[in-house]
Design an enzyme around this catalytic site. Structure first.
Site, PDB file in Angstrom:
ATOM      1  N   LYS A   1      23.296  65.455 115.373  1.00  0.00           N
ATOM      2  CA  LYS A   1      22.606  65.597 116.546  1.00  0.00           C
ATOM      3  C   LYS A   1      23.577  65.092 117.781  1.00  0.00           C
ATOM      4  CE  LYS A   1      19.723  62.639 118.009  1.00  0.00           C
ATOM      5  NZ  LYS A   1      20.020  61.358 118.797  1.00  0.00           N
TER       6      LYS A   1
ATOM      7  N   HIS B   1      18.985  61.963 110.991  1.00  0.00           N
ATOM      8  CA  HIS B   1      18.811  60.938 110.021  1.00  0.00           C
ATOM      9  C   HIS B   1      17.535  60.504 109.441  1.00  0.00           C
ATOM     10  CE1 HIS B   1      19.112  58.427 113.516  1.00  0.00           C
ATOM     11  NE2 HIS B   1      18.680  57.531 112.469  1.00  0.00           N
TER      12      HIS B   1
ATOM     13  N   LYS C   1      15.068  58.731 105.694  1.00  0.00           N
ATOM     14  CA  LYS C   1      14.461  57.494 105.417  1.00  0.00           C
ATOM     15  C   LYS C   1      13.539  57.957 104.414  1.00  0.00           C
ATOM     16  CE  LYS C   1      14.875  56.192 110.304  1.00  0.00           C
ATOM     17  NZ  LYS C   1      15.997  55.050 110.365  1.00  0.00           N
TER      18      LYS C   1
ATOM     19  N   GLU D   1      12.796  50.081 120.017  1.00  0.00           N
ATOM     20  CA  GLU D   1      14.016  49.290 119.457  1.00  0.00           C
ATOM     21  C   GLU D   1      14.161  48.148 120.354  1.00  0.00           C
ATOM     22  OE1 GLU D   1      17.441  51.872 118.379  1.00  0.00           O
ATOM     23  OE2 GLU D   1      16.522  53.169 119.779  1.00  0.00           O
TER      24      GLU D   1
ATOM     25  N   ASP E   1      17.005  61.974 123.383  1.00  0.00           N
ATOM     26  CA  ASP E   1      17.690  61.393 122.526  1.00  0.00           C
ATOM     27  C   ASP E   1      16.957  61.184 121.254  1.00  0.00           C
ATOM     28  OD1 ASP E   1      19.779  59.699 121.386  1.00  0.00           O
ATOM     29  OD2 ASP E   1      19.207  57.837 121.779  1.00  0.00           O
TER      30      ASP E   1
ATOM     31  N   HIS F   1      13.738  62.952 116.386  1.00  0.00           N
ATOM     32  CA  HIS F   1      13.340  62.125 114.977  1.00  0.00           C
ATOM     33  C   HIS F   1      11.653  62.076 115.306  1.00  0.00           C
ATOM     34  CE1 HIS F   1      17.115  61.015 114.967  1.00  0.00           C
ATOM     35  NE2 HIS F   1      17.320  60.120 115.994  1.00  0.00           N
TER      36      HIS F   1
ATOM     37  N   LYS G   1      14.320  51.661 124.262  1.00  0.00           N
ATOM     38  CA  LYS G   1      15.215  50.759 124.112  1.00  0.00           C
ATOM     39  C   LYS G   1      14.781  49.309 124.916  1.00  0.00           C
ATOM     40  CE  LYS G   1      18.721  53.595 122.729  1.00  0.00           C
ATOM     41  NZ  LYS G   1      18.991  53.632 121.340  1.00  0.00           N
TER      42      LYS G   1
HETATM   43  C1  BG6 Z   1      19.789  58.003 117.052  1.00  0.00           C
HETATM   44  C2  BG6 Z   1      19.784  57.693 118.720  1.00  0.00           C
HETATM   45  O1  BG6 Z   1      19.673  59.260 116.755  1.00  0.00           O
HETATM   46  O2  BG6 Z   1      18.824  57.254 116.310  1.00  0.00           O
HETATM   47  C3  BG6 Z   1      19.704  56.230 119.006  1.00  0.00           C
HETATM   48  O3  BG6 Z   1      21.116  58.342 119.195  1.00  0.00           O
HETATM   49  C4  BG6 Z   1      18.767  55.561 118.279  1.00  0.00           C
HETATM   50  O4  BG6 Z   1      19.783  56.103 120.338  1.00  0.00           O
HETATM   51  C5  BG6 Z   1      18.740  55.649 116.819  1.00  0.00           C
HETATM   52  O5  BG6 Z   1      18.939  54.165 118.524  1.00  0.00           O
HETATM   53  C6  BG6 Z   1      17.595  55.289 116.142  1.00  0.00           C
HETATM   54  O6  BG6 Z   1      17.900  55.433 114.712  1.00  0.00           O
HETATM   55  P1  BG6 Z   1      17.332  54.080 113.538  1.00  0.00           P
HETATM   56  O7  BG6 Z   1      17.245  54.812 112.385  1.00  0.00           O
HETATM   57  O8  BG6 Z   1      17.762  52.787 113.896  1.00  0.00           O
HETATM   58  O9  BG6 Z   1      15.531  54.129 113.963  1.00  0.00           O
END
Ligand code: BG6
Length: 524
Positions: free
Chosen positions: A162, A192, A196, A230, A249, A254, A354
């Site tokens: 991505k 990704h 999980k 986050e 993003d 996600h 964030k």
């Molecule tokens: C990424 C984003 O795809 O996923 C990031 O570009 C983000 O900005 C991250 O921090 C979050 O992934 P995870 O696995 O830490 O929740």
């Protein structure tokens, strides 16, 4: 998808992995540690090799050396040196410009050598760990060099990282470019989040437990909340983030994965297309927001400076590579409706950001109130409703809250929790999240990868929001302090419907200790 829990995973067929952008962060932080874990689990083929491709001056020797020095700090577990020695001997480097056909000639020669030396059988998968502007170029060049041909039982697959496009038009364009060279079956669009364990478990939980399904609909569920919060800011990714923002993003990828897993109809099998058809149906059923609805049902925010635990956190506009007047959002909250028989009228509230108060990803399924109150002196308002929280990270598990009688001569209700936590039952899994996805690609199982239509359907939902936000830049940024739960408008989004976000952290008190303390206080 292999869903048979009794079946031990086995090694996939011999193959070579080519990583474009191999000197970047992803290779050392995720891909190599994941491959090492697969080797340790004995599911990496014995006949295997890795070829890194990138610009710069590296050689196979220097590439091996720098990985050997760096991997220990990124692998989730202390590394098994014997296993690393085995893997590192299979790592090669081809320097070159991604747009230059000579790079691919050298790659071809290297692939022939690894086939000879490591018996990789001519099966190849190409991992595009590069900036999106190179995706189409690399695929065109691979095609021109004849490296994407699948002949004589050999396969060639491409994993695309991505972001897949930055809006609907660019995603369609990228799909068109890739499909000039590859068939859909050769394209693995990675997200990704699907690597999980707890995300994969949402499907298992829903479709392997008969007590869940009858309740999983508009008759019993009041609304759903999906949070991916986050605590970190944009860190060193200011340059990228300025062109993306929280909506692009995190949401079409996600958060939509979490939404579709929660909302999808049961597939008739775990075949890749069956599962993805059901997910795609949900994406198509999300009601697109009109421009007026964007103003009320989509909230954006940007963090300003804040103090958390005595530590000063900078505001987004003070981060490196960020415009001091930036209007990029670092927080988004949405109210979406899924127009189908099961979910009509059930809002799905999504939020991500964030520099928030706590790192948490979770799905909250809030059940409806009981229709009638049986207990004297208790008003409907005071009855807590059942709630299921699927904890994705950092806690991993599921908790279900329900009302119970507080012991005593007076009828009083108290909220109690039934908790399942992964760690207690299965022990901690030290994985990077990429193991399963890499293995599935080697095995030719695309269930956990995005199909072209899904990506486009996701962007279609987001596009009206992008358009309105682009036309009307935010005027009140920054509008939340770092370390908070986002802008007040995100709370108002739910308050208007008489609802509140789950108070993460505050509500995660141990209810058992709370009740015991109250009883103790009452009896002394
Ligand atoms: C990424 C984003 O795809 O996923 C990031 O570009 C983000 O900005 C991250 O921090 C979050 O992934 P995870 O696995 O830490 O929740």
């Amino acid at each position: 998808m292999n869903t048979n829990h009794a079946e031990a995973p086995s090694a996939t067929a011999a193959c070579a992995m080519v990583i474009f952008g191999a000197t970047g962060d992803l290779t050392k932080r995720k891909l190599l540690p994941a491959l090492l874990n697969l080797a340790q689990e004995k599911v990496l083929p014995q006949h295997f090799a890795i070829i890194g491709v990138a610009g710069g001056e590296a050689t196979t020797e220097s590439f091996r050396k720098s990985l050997t020095a760096e991997i220990p700090q990124f692998a989730p577990d202390p590394i098994d040196l014997k296993m690393w020695d085995w893997l590192v001997e299979r790592i090669y480097f081809v320097p070159g410009d991604f747009a230059n056909p000579d790079t691919y000639k050298r790659l071809q020669v290297q692939l022939e050598t690894v086939n000879k030396n490591h018996g990789c059988s001519g099966n190849n998968f190409f991992y595009l760990a590069v900036a999106p502007r190179f995706f189409a170029t690399i695929v065109q060049q691979l095609g021109a060099a004849g490296l994407t041909k699948e002949e004589n039982g050999k396969w060639a697959r491409v994993i695309v990282e991505k972001p897949f496009g930055h809006d609907l038009q660019s995603a369609i364009q990228l799909n068109t470019e890739l499909k000039k060279v590859l068939t859909e079956k050769q394209i693995y669009r990675i997200d990704h989040y699907l690597g999980k364990e707890t995300v994969q478990n949402v499907m298992v939980f829903r479709f392997s437990n008969n007590i869940i399904e009858p309740l999983w609909n508009r008759h019993y569920i009041d609304h759903v909340q999906i949070t991916a919060a986050e605590t970190v800011g944009v860190e060193h990714r200011g340059g990228f983030y300025e062109t993306a923002g929280a909506l692009r993003d995190m949401v079409p990828n996600h958060l939509f994965q979490l939404l579709t897993m929660t909302a999808m109809e049961p597939p008739i099998s775990f075949d890749a297309d069956e599962v993805r058809n059901k997910q795609a149906e949900i994406l198509h059923a999300i009601q697109p927001l009109t421009p007026e609805e964007v103003l009320t049902n989509a909230v954006r925010g940007q963090y300003g400076p804040g103090d958390v635990d005595g530590k000063h956190l900078p505001g987004y506009r003070e981060e490196p590579d960020v415009d001091p007047q930036s209007n990029t959002e670092t927080f988004v909250a949405l109210k979406l409706l899924v127009d189908n028989w099961r979910w009509a009228g059930v809002p799905f509230y999504l939020r991500t950001g964030k520099s928030l108060a706590q790192r948490t990803t979770e799905i909250v399924v809030q059940f409806r109130r009981t229709p009638f109150v049986l207990f004297r002196n208790t008003t409907v308002k005071n009855i807590e409703t059942n709630r299921m929280v699927i904890h994705i990270q950092p806690e991993e598990g599921i908790s279900l809250s329900f009302g119970a009688k507080v012991p005593g001569s007076v009828m009083r209700l108290g909220l109690v929790n039934m908790d399942f936590d992964y760690d207690t039952y299965f022990g901690t899994e030290h994985s990077t999240g990429y193991e399963r996805l890499l293995r599935d690609c080697m095995a030719g199982d695309a269930t956990l990868f995005q199909r072209a239509d899904m990506v486009e359907a996701g962007w279609s939902v987001i596009q009206p929001i992008l358009d309105v936000w682009h036309a009307l830049p935010a005027r009140n940024f920054p509008n939340y302090p770092a370390g908070s739960w986002g802008p007040a408008e995100a709370d108002e989004l739910l308050a208007r419907d008489g609802r509140t976000w789950r108070r993460i952290g505050e509500e995660d008190v141990d209810l058992r200790s709370k009740h015991l303390a109250e009883r103790k206080a009452a009896t002394t």
